[in-house]
Design a protein around this motif. Structure first.
Motif, PDB file in Angstrom:
ATOM      1  N   GLY A  60       5.040  53.810  15.422  1.00 26.06           N
ATOM      2  CA  GLY A  60       5.000  54.558  16.645  1.00 26.06           C
ATOM      3  C   GLY A  60       4.925  53.974  18.107  1.00 26.06           C
ATOM      4  O   GLY A  60       5.041  54.431  19.023  1.00 26.06           O
ATOM      5  N   GLN A  61       4.738  52.616  18.075  1.00 25.53           N
ATOM      6  CA  GLN A  61       4.602  51.794  19.279  1.00 25.53           C
ATOM      7  C   GLN A  61       5.576  50.517  19.419  1.00 25.53           C
ATOM      8  O   GLN A  61       5.629  49.896  18.199  1.00 25.53           O
ATOM      9  N   ALA A  62       6.066  50.450  20.713  1.00 22.65           N
ATOM     10  CA  ALA A  62       7.036  49.566  20.902  1.00 22.65           C
ATOM     11  C   ALA A  62       6.352  47.989  20.721  1.00 22.65           C
ATOM     12  O   ALA A  62       4.976  47.802  21.374  1.00 22.65           O
ATOM     13  N   ARG A  63       6.752  47.044  20.077  1.00 27.98           N
ATOM     14  CA  ARG A  63       6.164  45.631  19.946  1.00 27.98           C
ATOM     15  C   ARG A  63       7.027  44.664  19.392  1.00 27.98           C
ATOM     16  O   ARG A  63       8.079  45.270  18.887  1.00 27.98           O
ATOM     17  N   GLN A  64       6.853  43.425  19.330  1.00 25.69           N
ATOM     18  CA  GLN A  64       7.587  42.536  18.626  1.00 25.69           C
ATOM     19  C   GLN A  64       7.337  42.405  17.180  1.00 25.69           C
ATOM     20  O   GLN A  64       6.132  42.281  16.649  1.00 25.69           O
ATOM     21  N   ALA A  65       8.467  42.686  16.441  1.00 22.06           N
ATOM     22  CA  ALA A  65       8.277  42.425  15.072  1.00 22.06           C
ATOM     23  C   ALA A  65       7.817  40.996  14.509  1.00 22.06           C
ATOM     24  O   ALA A  65       7.050  40.951  13.372  1.00 22.06           O
ATOM     25  N   CYS A  66       8.018  39.865  15.166  1.00 19.24           N
ATOM     26  CA  CYS A  66       7.519  38.659  14.846  1.00 19.24           C
ATOM     27  C   CYS A  66       6.183  38.607  15.081  1.00 19.24           C
ATOM     28  O   CYS A  66       5.463  37.968  14.224  1.00 19.24           O
ATOM     29  N   SER A  67       5.291  39.334  15.974  1.00 21.63           N
ATOM     30  CA  SER A  67       3.956  39.158  16.061  1.00 21.63           C
ATOM     31  C   SER A  67       3.277  40.152  15.612  1.00 21.63           C
ATOM     32  O   SER A  67       1.791  40.359  15.830  1.00 21.63           O
ATOM     33  N   ALA A  68       4.060  41.271  14.794  1.00 27.70           N
ATOM     34  CA  ALA A  68       3.400  42.403  13.987  1.00 27.70           C
ATOM     35  C   ALA A  68       3.205  41.875  12.555  1.00 27.70           C
ATOM     36  O   ALA A  68       3.984  41.690  11.760  1.00 27.70           O
ATOM     37  N   LEU A  69       1.767  41.813  12.218  1.00 25.48           N
ATOM     38  CA  LEU A  69       1.512  40.988  11.057  1.00 25.48           C
ATOM     39  C   LEU A  69       1.265  42.196   9.972  1.00 25.48           C
ATOM     40  O   LEU A  69       0.517  43.010  10.236  1.00 25.48           O
ATOM     41  N   VAL A  70       1.723  42.089   9.092  1.00 22.98           N
ATOM     42  CA  VAL A  70       1.769  43.190   7.776  1.00 22.98           C
ATOM     43  C   VAL A  70       0.128  43.441   7.591  1.00 22.98           C
ATOM     44  O   VAL A  70      -0.104  44.508   7.341  1.00 22.98           O
ATOM     45  N   ASP A  71      -0.614  42.612   7.849  1.00 24.01           N
ATOM     46  CA  ASP A  71      -1.987  42.552   7.135  1.00 24.01           C
ATOM     47  C   ASP A  71      -2.704  43.607   8.047  1.00 24.01           C
ATOM     48  O   ASP A  71      -3.787  44.247   7.713  1.00 24.01           O
ATOM     49  N   ASN A 100       4.895  38.729   8.259  1.00 22.94           N
ATOM     50  CA  ASN A 100       4.936  39.697   9.388  1.00 22.94           C
ATOM     51  C   ASN A 100       6.299  40.509   9.193  1.00 22.94           C
ATOM     52  O   ASN A 100       6.844  40.519   8.001  1.00 22.94           O
ATOM     53  N   VAL A 101       6.450  41.401  10.162  1.00 20.90           N
ATOM     54  CA  VAL A 101       7.564  42.460   9.790  1.00 20.90           C
ATOM     55  C   VAL A 101       8.818  41.794   9.831  1.00 20.90           C
ATOM     56  O   VAL A 101       9.748  42.283   8.997  1.00 20.90           O
ATOM     57  N   PRO A 107      21.899  45.892   3.810  1.00 18.20           N
ATOM     58  CA  PRO A 107      20.443  45.350   4.135  1.00 18.20           C
ATOM     59  C   PRO A 107      20.401  46.028   5.661  1.00 18.20           C
ATOM     60  O   PRO A 107      21.081  46.086   6.504  1.00 18.20           O
ATOM     61  N   VAL A 108      19.025  45.986   6.199  1.00 19.34           N
ATOM     62  CA  VAL A 108      18.502  46.439   7.386  1.00 19.34           C
ATOM     63  C   VAL A 108      18.822  45.639   8.646  1.00 19.34           C
ATOM     64  O   VAL A 108      18.582  44.395   8.212  1.00 19.34           O
ATOM     65  N   ALA A 109      19.844  45.735   9.531  1.00 21.01           N
ATOM     66  CA  ALA A 109      20.056  45.039  10.685  1.00 21.01           C
ATOM     67  C   ALA A 109      18.787  44.826  11.550  1.00 21.01           C
ATOM     68  O   ALA A 109      18.443  46.038  12.037  1.00 21.01           O
ATOM     69  N   TRP A 110      18.531  43.922  12.194  1.00 18.24           N
ATOM     70  CA  TRP A 110      17.634  43.608  13.360  1.00 18.24           C
ATOM     71  C   TRP A 110      17.924  42.397  14.078  1.00 18.24           C
ATOM     72  O   TRP A 110      18.561  41.577  13.735  1.00 18.24           O
ATOM     73  N   ASP A 111      17.540  42.377  15.292  1.00 16.89           N
ATOM     74  CA  ASP A 111      17.648  41.197  16.021  1.00 16.89           C
ATOM     75  C   ASP A 111      16.313  40.326  16.198  1.00 16.89           C
ATOM     76  O   ASP A 111      15.191  40.939  16.181  1.00 16.89           O
ATOM     77  N   CYS A 112      16.429  39.067  16.100  1.00 13.99           N
ATOM     78  CA  CYS A 112      15.314  37.915  16.324  1.00 13.99           C
ATOM     79  C   CYS A 112      15.807  36.763  16.918  1.00 13.99           C
ATOM     80  O   CYS A 112      16.961  36.369  16.570  1.00 13.99           O
ATOM     81  N   CYS A 154      10.870  35.550  23.491  1.00 14.22           N
ATOM     82  CA  CYS A 154      12.137  36.015  23.728  1.00 14.22           C
ATOM     83  C   CYS A 154      12.247  37.497  23.812  1.00 14.22           C
ATOM     84  O   CYS A 154      13.007  38.202  24.703  1.00 14.22           O
ATOM     85  N   GLY A 155      11.521  38.297  23.106  1.00  8.83           N
ATOM     86  CA  GLY A 155      11.632  39.508  23.162  1.00  8.83           C
ATOM     87  C   GLY A 155      12.819  40.480  22.366  1.00  8.83           C
ATOM     88  O   GLY A 155      12.926  41.707  22.305  1.00  8.83           O
ATOM     89  N   ALA A 156      13.388  39.585  21.633  1.00  9.14           N
ATOM     90  CA  ALA A 156      14.548  40.259  21.169  1.00  9.14           C
ATOM     91  C   ALA A 156      14.236  41.044  19.677  1.00  9.14           C
ATOM     92  O   ALA A 156      15.089  42.069  19.455  1.00  9.14           O
ATOM     93  N   CYS A 157      13.118  41.081  19.169  1.00  6.28           N
ATOM     94  CA  CYS A 157      12.796  41.660  17.892  1.00  6.28           C
ATOM     95  C   CYS A 157      11.898  42.721  18.337  1.00  6.28           C
ATOM     96  O   CYS A 157      11.172  43.288  17.438  1.00  6.28           O
ATOM     97  N   THR A 158      11.979  43.341  19.524  1.00  6.53           N
ATOM     98  CA  THR A 158      11.139  44.408  19.890  1.00  6.53           C
ATOM     99  C   THR A 158      11.768  45.844  18.994  1.00  6.53           C
ATOM    100  O   THR A 158      12.879  45.907  19.148  1.00  6.53           O
ATOM    101  N   MET A 159      10.749  46.402  18.673  1.00  8.34           N
ATOM    102  CA  MET A 159      11.184  47.745  17.971  1.00  8.34           C
ATOM    103  C   MET A 159       9.952  48.596  17.791  1.00  8.34           C
ATOM    104  O   MET A 159       8.982  48.047  18.352  1.00  8.34           O
ATOM    105  N   VAL A 160      10.378  49.992  17.403  1.00  7.37           N
ATOM    106  CA  VAL A 160       9.018  50.727  17.419  1.00  7.37           C
ATOM    107  C   VAL A 160       8.106  50.574  15.902  1.00  7.37           C
ATOM    108  O   VAL A 160       8.604  50.811  14.874  1.00  7.37           O
ATOM    109  N   ILE A 161       6.995  50.288  15.745  1.00  7.87           N
ATOM    110  CA  ILE A 161       6.335  49.846  14.835  1.00  7.87           C
ATOM    111  C   ILE A 161       5.163  50.794  14.828  1.00  7.87           C
ATOM    112  O   ILE A 161       4.435  50.785  15.314  1.00  7.87           O
TER     113      ILE A 161
END
Lengths: 248, 201
Positions: A76-87, A33-34, A55-60, A67-74
């Motif tokens: 173009g759209q706002a979503r959680q990095a943890c549930s954004a699968l690279v595939d 995932n991201v 290194p790039v800083a992020w919250d998770c 929890c919503g902590a890793c929300t970022m713009v992926i």
């Protein structure tokens, strides 16, 4: 099979510095995932040109979209990095911090305004004292079900990011706190403060600033029925406004 | 209740009552042209001879239009559109509501200056011949077509938005049904409006 992932990340060293874009190429592994991709950069902080960088800083935190902590713009759209699968993402993967909140560093933002807004609309249930007050009031299963859907809000900020009426020019509190008023008002004990919450929603930047673009319900990862809550409270505030005018 | 809540609600209401109602009545009166030249001229002179005309124009038309327009410009300014990243149907309509607002404002200003105030405060020259001469210029006809479509679209989508903002349509199904209803309003207004416009050609 060795595959590489290309990341294009909008970065910013501190709240006051200018932002810039840096590219990274990291090794692929299945089901990543991201967050895992960002961890690869952390392990080996080299940019696409091969230069050593910070290194790039992020919250998770929870890593399971709770929890919503890793929300970022992926992409173009706002979503959680943890549930954004690279595939499932088109490459290069563009990462940027949320634009509706002040940036702390790189992908880390300060979502304090969301908690301030919850305070503004009194999104809690008041219990006067710690003494035993007996069993609480009964709540019908229908109300419980509705309350459960509203209680899933994790204050991640996706709805704020997607809302065209939430921006530096406007004072709009955004969809999330409005749904929490619906939640607190639906509880029999919470309903004792119902009118105070409605009045809070009727102040500047309140519910009337909603322009019905309805992006919030599309982007909400927890499927909180935001537009239904907004419409319900449009009705409640309208009635409350008329009633209090005639009672003045 | 703060003042901002009241003024924002009034903006939503003023678009329907009286402005939306006025728009529909206006298109209905224009349609007298489809029954012939004399019919239209008779209708116009009847309107010009109703009692307290100035009161109706001021309270039902001018003040609401000015309020809706000026507050609306502020609302358009407060928005930061994002259709490039969030390409949802409702977000498109939200954006088009603001685009049509600006087009309608420019169109109505031009239309009122040209037809209502063409001879100063009181204009008595509005006849079939006068309107027909203007609309037979292709540029004016095209600008009118654009202006009509923008105002009908703005009104129809505003009607949908009004129903949500006043808490009338709450559930998803109710909002979807209201959207079909608003679309029907748009189609009917467009048919009636364009039919009346073409009667002058």
């Amino acid at each position: 099979m060795a595959k590489d992932i290309r990341l294009v990340i909008k970065r910013q060293a501190n709240p006051k510095s200018a932002d810039y874009v840096e590219e990274f190429v990291i090794p692929y592994f299945p089901k990543m995932n991201v967050v895992a991709a960002l961890m690869e950069i952390q392990k080996n902080p080299l940019n696409a040109k091969g230069d050593v960088t910070t290194p790039v800083a992020w919250d998770c935190n929870c890593l399971e979209e709770v929890c919503g902590a890793c929300t970022m713009v992926i992409n173009g759209q706002a979503r959680q990095a943890c549930s954004a699968l690279v595939d499932q993402l088109t490459q290069p993967i563009h990462l940027a911090p949320l634009t509706k909140f002040p940036v702390v560093r790189d992908l880390v933002v300060d979502r304090k305004v969301m908690f301030d807004n919850l305070r503004k609309v009194k999104a809690w249930i008041e219990v006067d004292g710690t003494h035993d007050m007996g069993p609480g009031p009964r709540v019908s299963p229908k109300v419980q079900e509705q309350a459960y859907r509203l209680s899933k809000c994790m204050t991640c900020g996706c709805c704020m990011e997607a809302c065209p009426n939430v921006n530096p020019k406007s004072n709009f509190i955004g969809p999330a706190p409005i749904a929490q008023v619906d939640l607190m008002n639906s509880h029999p004990t919470g309903a004792l403060q119902r009118e105070r919450r409605l009045e809070a929603l009727m102040t500047e930047g309140g519910i009337a600033d909603c322009g019905n673009a309805q992006n919030c319900i599309k982007v909400c990862p927890k499927e909180v029925p935001l537009t239904r809550s907004i419409a319900r409270l449009n009705r409640a505030t309208t009635f409350h406004g008329i009633k209090s005018w005639f009672n003045k | 209740m703060s003042h901002s809540y009241f003024w924002r609600k009034l903006h939503s209401l003023s678009g329907i009552l009286p402005l939306g109602i006025f728009l529909m009545v206006h298109m209905f009166i224009n349609s007298m042209a489809t029954l012939g030249q004399e019919n239209f001229n008779r209708g116009v002179s009847l309107l010009h001879n109703i009692p307290y005309l100035w009161f109706f124009e001021l309270v039902v038309i001018f003040i609401p239009i000015l309020y809706h327009a000026f507050y609306g410009i502020w609302v358009v300014y407060l928005t930061r559109n994002n259709i490039e990243n969030y390409r949802y149907f409702r977000n498109w309509l939200f954006y088009l509501q603001r685009v049509s607002a600006v087009i309608t404002l420019l169109f109505v200003t031009w239309h009122v200056i040209g037809l209502r105030f063409s001879e100063g405060v009181i204009s008595n020259n509005i006849t079939f011949e006068f309107v027909s001469a203007a609309l037979n210029q292709p540029v004016i006809l095209v600008l009118y077509l654009i202006g009509l479509l923008a105002s009908f679209g703005h009104f129809a989508n505003g009607l949908w938005s009004f129903l949500v903002s006043w808490g009338i349509t709450v559930g998803e199904q109710a909002q979807r049904t209201a959207a079909y209803g608003s679309f029907v309003v748009f189609i009917i207004l467009t048919a009636v409006g364009i039919n009346a416009l073409l009667a002058f050609i």
